[in-house]
Design an enzyme around this catalytic site. Sequence first.
Site, PDB file in Angstrom:
ATOM      1  N   PHE A   1      32.192  52.872  40.522  1.00 27.29           N
ATOM      2  CA  PHE A   1      33.615  52.382  40.538  1.00 27.29           C
ATOM      3  C   PHE A   1      33.476  50.919  39.793  1.00 27.29           C
ATOM      4  CE2 PHE A   1      33.438  55.028  44.120  1.00 27.29           C
ATOM      5  CZ  PHE A   1      34.677  55.479  44.209  1.00 27.29           C
ATOM      6  N   ASP A   2      34.503  50.431  39.286  1.00 26.11           N
ATOM      7  CA  ASP A   2      34.606  49.149  38.670  1.00 26.11           C
ATOM      8  C   ASP A   2      35.442  48.566  39.947  1.00 26.11           C
ATOM      9  OD1 ASP A   2      34.548  47.059  36.890  1.00 26.11           O
ATOM     10  OD2 ASP A   2      36.968  47.499  36.637  1.00 26.11           O
ATOM     11  N   LYS A   3      34.880  47.253  40.105  1.00 24.08           N
ATOM     12  CA  LYS A   3      35.628  46.640  41.145  1.00 24.08           C
ATOM     13  C   LYS A   3      37.010  46.135  40.990  1.00 24.08           C
ATOM     14  CE  LYS A   3      34.459  42.326  43.029  1.00 24.08           C
ATOM     15  NZ  LYS A   3      35.464  41.707  43.347  1.00 24.08           N
TER      16      LYS A   3
END
Lengths: 73, 630
Positions: B305-307
């Site tokens: 995941f990208d935050k």
Amino acid sequence: MTTIKFQLEPLTCPSCIKKIEGKLGKMNGVEEAKVMFNSSKVKATFNTEQVTAEELQEIIEKLGYPVLSSKTA
Amino acid sequence: MGKIKKIHVVIVSGILLALALMFHFLDMEIWKNTALIAGTFVAGYSIAKKAIQSVMMKAFSIELLVTIAVIGALIIGEYVESAAVTFLFLFGAYLEARTLEKTRSSLRTLMDMAPLEATVLKNGERVIMPVGDIEEGDRILIQSGEKVAIDGRIVSGQAFINEAAITGESVPASKKLKDQVFSGTIIDNGYVEVEAEKVGDDTTFAKIIELVEEAQEAKAKTQKFLERFANVYTPAILVLSVLVFVFTQNVELAITFLVIACPGALVISAPVSLVAGIGNGAKNGTLLKGGEVMENLAKIDVIVFDKTGTLTKGKPAVTGMKAFGMKEEELLKITAEAEIISEHHLGRTIVNEAEHRGLTLTNEPEDFTVEKGHGLYATVAGKSVVIGNRKLLSKNGIQLPGNIESYAIQEEKNGNTAIFVGIDNKLAGVISIADQIRAKAADAIRQLKAAGVKHTVMLTGDNTHTAEKVARQLGIDQVFAEMLPEDKVNHIKRLKAEGYRVAMVGDGINDAPAIALADVGMAMGAAGTDAAMETADVVLMADKLSKIPYAYSLAKATVRNMKQNMFFAVGTVALLLVGVLLGKIFLASGMLIHELSVLIVILNAIRLVRYKQREQGEVKEMRAAIPETK
């Protein structure tokens, strides 16, 4: 070059794909013909100077697949 | 008209069969045979026609086999056989068409949501126009109950809009001035005037339809394998049936063998599942781009995941500020002035905060330079300003006193991003910015794990303290903080090299390279961003994390369904062939079983149209512990 999509009645046999693609693809002025089996559509790219959309439709119907509608992209 | 014709033919030949049965009991042999022959010709005509058409196209078709078999049966006087086979074949084809329609129904219901006309304000007058005639810049008026016909922004009014056609969410979204509205959505309540930005085939709605249609044709590996198999199988069966004839001298048996072996169920087994699965996704705002994507997604074991903007809302806010040797307002003003031309989301946040506090930004920044992933330099009103992380400041010889360092660390441990501001080579202040975690983010992670994802990873350009805090709250296994965009790409590369099957989730804009590189790239909240829709393999229209476990479970269910169908189809054909060779199965009974197997395969796929993700345990409203924004 023009791209047109023909909406056919629901296609049920995958063998129709070969029939339509083969016949259309061999026509003069048709760059590419692709049958979209699952959406029951035929997508054809053709040169308007050599062949008309009506002629394409006629061929598809002659093969036994009535065209419900068509849309030029 | 064609469909009515087909069913009429089926009914007539069915009636003739029933009559024949009646004559049989009345011992009227001649009438019975007449009815059977008539039935054969009624039903056989359209089959023979298609057979001849395909022969002329030099295409091999099942109709041809059936026609040969029926002619053979007529010659040897097996009228019951010929009438039953033609009837079953046509009736089967009819039922297949009807049920296939069902597997394709999801897309059709979507397409039916396309509006046909709209009310347009032309020269101060309300005109009802067909959708095709609307142009960009036109002002469209939409009332309660009406469909939005274009993509655009609200210029007046407000409304609750049902966006199910786009996002799959049926809970109406509240929209007001300047909000974006999409074609295909319905005004639940309210009135809006919208300026058209995208019309016709350019609208998000039109793109979804287009994308789904293309996706349904994008073949799965299994499908390609099946087609290769069919290419070998069909000639092999031809040869085998010749062998059967040579060894048994039995024409009937050989033809029966040929007809029964036709891989009808096999050929459609994979496509029907895929079409149903892809359609289900589309209806739920989850676009999966084809069979291969479906298969890849089902096999994923690591999800990255990208935050920012994915696990968090991507709407950061200033949560605290500490100024040294100047007033807070002064610090904010000068920082905002430097950031005014920045496109970085943290920069935007600072500018927004300044505007929010009513500060007028008077000075324009000069010598604006961005140090990617670290911060920026600018000259504001003759002062040299450095804004960014620790590294950038120490690189410029600005030291952090111990007490300020511990203040910053404390802020970061609370989930903030600490931004350091240096003015004229001296530390001037620390600005804290925090982003809220999305609702139900932890649930989504848990569901993914429960559904079979082995490992979850979070990548972020943010500092380690914040990153770890977010990861802990969400139950994410591994965190990599302070990453530059190219680090994210390298990280995906490394995971892939280690043999993992990697899915990457992001917003599809900032992390497009990482999304493109992953085995499965997923873009979230993609409605309205064409780039994200084009790059990603899985496009989640809604800005909701819960769609990720949904897409994953749907892919798994679809692949499972596809496999069931294949095993069933292969098994049926194998059993039938053995039955034919052992003399237990004849043409008509074989045809019946064959058609039944095709129907069962389609019916199995229809289950996917209705597929819903099972709720996993209590779904608790997960509130971020990160400071609430105002």
